[in-house]
Design a protein around this motif. Structure first.
Motif, PDB file in Angstrom:
ATOM      1  N   GLU A 278       0.845  -1.147  -0.005  1.00 26.28           N
ATOM      2  CA  GLU A 278       0.007   0.161   0.088  1.00 26.28           C
ATOM      3  C   GLU A 278       0.746   1.276   0.060  1.00 26.28           C
ATOM      4  N   GLY A 279       0.608   1.959  -0.957  1.00 25.35           N
ATOM      5  CA  GLY A 279       1.410   3.470  -1.072  1.00 25.35           C
ATOM      6  C   GLY A 279       2.874   3.207  -1.683  1.00 25.35           C
TER       7      GLY A 279
ATOM      8  N   ILE B 247       9.182   0.939  -7.810  1.00 23.46           N
ATOM      9  CA  ILE B 247       9.667  -0.361  -6.857  1.00 23.46           C
ATOM     10  C   ILE B 247       9.145  -1.344  -7.764  1.00 23.46           C
ATOM     11  N   LYS B 248      10.264  -2.207  -7.750  1.00 21.71           N
ATOM     12  CA  LYS B 248      10.071  -3.376  -8.889  1.00 21.71           C
ATOM     13  C   LYS B 248       9.928  -4.659  -7.828  1.00 21.71           C
ATOM     14  N   ASP B 249       8.457  -5.445  -7.912  1.00 30.26           N
ATOM     15  CA  ASP B 249       8.687  -6.594  -6.984  1.00 30.26           C
ATOM     16  C   ASP B 249       8.662  -7.789  -7.682  1.00 30.26           C
ATOM     17  N   VAL B 250       9.885  -8.288  -7.352  1.00 34.46           N
ATOM     18  CA  VAL B 250      10.153  -9.939  -7.868  1.00 34.46           C
ATOM     19  C   VAL B 250      10.365 -10.816  -6.814  1.00 34.46           C
TER      20      VAL B 250
ATOM     21  N   SER C 180      11.178  -4.718  -3.737  1.00 35.76           N
ATOM     22  CA  SER C 180      10.352  -4.437  -2.823  1.00 35.76           C
ATOM     23  C   SER C 180      10.560  -4.902  -1.310  1.00 35.76           C
ATOM     24  N   TYR C 181      11.873  -4.929  -1.053  1.00 33.67           N
ATOM     25  CA  TYR C 181      12.324  -5.198   0.304  1.00 33.67           C
ATOM     26  C   TYR C 181      13.663  -4.223   0.542  1.00 33.67           C
TER      27      TYR C 181
END
Length: 279
Positions: free
Chosen positions: A83-84, A89-92, A179-180
């Motif tokens: 959220e937000g 940001i690239k989430d893999v 994403s972290y």
């Protein structure tokens, strides 16, 4: 007389029946006692067997756990809430928490200007190396541009933003990552200068645990606070970095972080991590 004898026989018969009944009762109780004792004995054996089994398996598990944790570090990769989360940001996904902490790896950055290679010691940066290995396996860095060059004060070329792609530059370049986030490691607190020529280190936002995917290659000794993870050391291709540095920057970041976009564009075609050697 007959009636007397009959009464005596009846009394004797009744006594015998009572005795037989008492014997039967005693025998029944004896059998119950034996059965209970037998059941208790079986229960004890089962419990004892269970305890032995649990102990034996527990011991094996402990040994296996010890074996699995020997040579490994437990890393924490903190997810950035969806959220937000900015679109840069690239989430893999996230790497496994257990990472090798022995051996070395070679990082190869294949660029449009030629390859850059670096040696990474897993014992110094198990979590960061594990992150790079994971992200590289997801083609995270492929076709991205090194978005920032600093030529005054410190001498660094910064790369690793997955959103820095395509033609031209955007105001958001430099804000992307995975994403972290993860904690900093291998900080050069006892080194002078802390970031010498040829070091590759991790960028962060200045707060603890904000290390992501962006990294910078130091092309001349630089006096920076020892707050940035030292990932590895360049073993080849420094001439590529220095030719980019020689072309200068456009000053886009002078108002805040310093430096700007490289005037000589450098694109990471592909970033790979070798298998662990000597682990």
């Amino acid at each position: 007389m007959t009636s007397t004898r009959e009464r005596q026989r009846a009394v004797a018969r009744a006594r015998l029946e009572r005795e037989m009944a008492e014997r039967a009762t005693k025998a029944r109780k004896r059998r119950q006692t034996q059965a209970i004792a037998g059941a208790a004995a079986v229960l004890v054996l089962v419990v004892a067997g269970t305890v032995w089994l649990v102990t034996a398996l527990g011991g094996d598990d402990d040994k296996q756990q010890a074996a699995s944790t020997a040579g490994y570090s437990q890393c924490v990769y903190n997810e950035i809430p969806a959220e937000g989360r900015p679109k840069e940001i690239k989430d893999v996904g996230r790497p496994p928490n257990q990472q090798d902490n022995k051996g070395t790896q070679t990082m190869t950055i294949d660029t449009n200007l030629g390859p850059i290679t670096a040696k990474i010691n897993r014992d110094q940066v198990p979590c960061t190396a594990g992150s790079f290995t994971y992200l590289a396996s997801k083609n995270f860095f492929d076709n991205t541009k090194c978005h920032r060059l600093v030529t005054e004060g410190i001498k660094v070329l910064q790369c690793g933003d997955p959103s820095a792609t395509g033609n031209g530059w955007r105001d958001t370049d430099g804000t992307g990552g995975p994403s972290y986030g993860m904690l900093e490691e291998n900080l050069p607190t006892d080194k002078r200068p802390p970031y010498p020529d040829g070091v590759i280190a991790m960028a962060n936002s200045g707060s603890e645990g904000s290390t992501g995917s962006q990294f910078f290659i130091v092309y001349e000794d630089s006096e920076l606070p020892a707050n940035y993870t030292v990932l590895g050391t360049v073993t080849g291709g420094m001439d590529v970095v220095k030719q980019v540095a020689a072309a200068g920057d456009d000053g886009a970041y002078n108002a805040n972080a310093g430096g700007g976009h490289p005037k000589k564009e450098i694109v990471i075609n592909k970033l790979t991590m070798s298998d662990i050697q000597g682990g």
